[in-house]
Design a protein around this motif. Sequence first.
Motif, mmCIF file in Angstrom:
data_model
loop_
_atom_site.group_PDB
_atom_site.id
_atom_site.type_symbol
_atom_site.label_atom_id
_atom_site.label_comp_id
_atom_site.label_asym_id
_atom_site.label_seq_id
_atom_site.Cartn_x
_atom_site.Cartn_y
_atom_site.Cartn_z
ATOM 1 N N LYS A 116 1.336 4.372 -2.769
ATOM 2 C CA LYS A 116 1.274 5.695 -2.007
ATOM 3 C C LYS A 116 -0.606 5.710 -1.710
ATOM 4 C CE LYS A 116 4.950 8.317 -4.146
ATOM 5 N NZ LYS A 116 5.719 7.117 -3.683
ATOM 6 N N ILE A 117 -0.903 4.662 -1.218
ATOM 7 C CA ILE A 117 -2.223 4.734 -0.813
ATOM 8 C C ILE A 117 -2.348 4.840 0.830
ATOM 9 C CG2 ILE A 117 -4.204 3.077 -0.169
ATOM 10 C CD1 ILE A 117 -3.752 1.864 -2.905
ATOM 11 N N GLU A 118 -2.934 5.783 1.284
ATOM 12 C CA GLU A 118 -3.081 6.099 2.734
ATOM 13 C C GLU A 118 -4.012 4.746 3.487
ATOM 14 O OE1 GLU A 118 -5.004 9.543 5.366
ATOM 15 O OE2 GLU A 118 -4.170 10.103 3.579
ATOM 16 N N HIS A 119 -3.402 4.386 4.442
ATOM 17 C CA HIS A 119 -3.946 3.420 5.209
ATOM 18 C C HIS A 119 -3.763 3.534 6.675
ATOM 19 C CE1 HIS A 119 -0.449 1.121 5.748
ATOM 20 N NE2 HIS A 119 -0.007 1.754 4.624
ATOM 21 N N LYS A 120 -4.913 3.122 7.395
ATOM 22 C CA LYS A 120 -4.557 3.257 8.835
ATOM 23 C C LYS A 120 -5.307 1.965 9.540
ATOM 24 C CE LYS A 120 -6.543 5.963 12.692
ATOM 25 N NZ LYS A 120 -7.646 6.943 12.775
ATOM 26 N N THR A 121 -4.417 1.479 10.670
ATOM 27 C CA THR A 121 -4.764 -0.025 11.079
ATOM 28 C C THR A 121 -5.009 0.354 12.522
ATOM 29 O OG1 THR A 121 -3.484 -1.116 9.279
ATOM 30 C CG2 THR A 121 -4.024 -2.314 11.477
ATOM 31 N N THR A 180 -7.957 -2.665 9.094
ATOM 32 C CA THR A 180 -7.154 -1.636 8.180
ATOM 33 C C THR A 180 -8.277 -0.765 7.437
ATOM 34 O OG1 THR A 180 -5.218 -2.854 8.046
ATOM 35 C CG2 THR A 180 -5.530 -1.282 6.304
ATOM 36 N N SER A 181 -8.215 0.447 7.453
ATOM 37 C CA SER A 181 -9.019 1.459 6.879
ATOM 38 C C SER A 181 -8.519 2.091 5.709
ATOM 39 C CB SER A 181 -9.347 2.786 7.689
ATOM 40 O OG SER A 181 -10.128 2.108 8.885
ATOM 41 N N ILE A 182 -9.173 1.983 4.565
ATOM 42 C CA ILE A 182 -8.587 2.501 3.288
ATOM 43 C C ILE A 182 -9.541 3.171 2.494
ATOM 44 C CG2 ILE A 182 -9.141 0.386 2.116
ATOM 45 C CD1 ILE A 182 -6.775 0.642 0.265
ATOM 46 N N ASP A 229 -9.075 4.135 -3.315
ATOM 47 C CA ASP A 229 -7.907 3.214 -3.120
ATOM 48 C C ASP A 229 -8.142 2.015 -3.123
ATOM 49 O OD1 ASP A 229 -6.392 5.545 -3.170
ATOM 50 O OD2 ASP A 229 -6.631 5.841 -1.174
ATOM 51 N N LEU A 252 0.843 -1.106 -0.049
ATOM 52 C CA LEU A 252 -0.043 -0.149 0.064
ATOM 53 C C LEU A 252 0.835 1.122 0.188
ATOM 54 C CD1 LEU A 252 -2.789 -1.137 2.487
ATOM 55 C CD2 LEU A 252 -3.081 -0.860 0.042
ATOM 56 N N ASP A 253 2.054 1.154 0.611
ATOM 57 C CA ASP A 253 2.936 2.438 0.939
ATOM 58 C C ASP A 253 3.412 2.650 -0.475
ATOM 59 O OD1 ASP A 253 2.249 2.850 3.494
ATOM 60 O OD2 ASP A 253 4.194 1.886 4.174
#
Length: 173
Positions: A24-29, A148-150, A154, A20-21
């Motif tokens: 360049k996809i923003e993600h939050k876990t 994980t939120s996306i 994305d 994901l990095d």
Amino acid sequence: MTTDPETTAPKTADDLFRFLDELKIEHKTARHEPVFTVAESVSLRDEIPGGHTKNLFVKDKKDRFFLLTVEENAVVDLKTVHTLIGAASKVSFGKPEKLMEYLGVIPGSVTVFGAINDTGHNVTFVLDADLMEHDIINGHPLSNDATTSIGRDDLIRFLEATGHTPLVLKVTA
């Protein structure tokens, strides 16, 4: 003949985050106790905004596999969904062995992010249209002890980067 361990071992959450990095996809876990059912995960709703997913790994009589990713409380009619997704027959649940072979996860950890492990493109990914109305989509990062939120767009970009063109269809009642 030797096999490349890179192609046989399922990818991990860290591999997913790296991918994901790279995109360049923003993600939050958010890490949490393992959850095996939608009912067990309800307590996380206040902490994690967005659309929460339920995933159904199904197959038709020709052994074509599909992953239906829908909103957690949605109802899917397994007697008729085959007519919507292009399956050759009514669908039944795929076996845990195929789930591990194709998506690299075990029952209870089924996730759209498993596409990263489907290098043979054995699975058709179906995203429910109602779920895709959410700006943020949540799924397990290959194990059920985190969420994980996306972003919605994305998620589609992630799937396409794994070589999958997802079908966005209304498959829920």
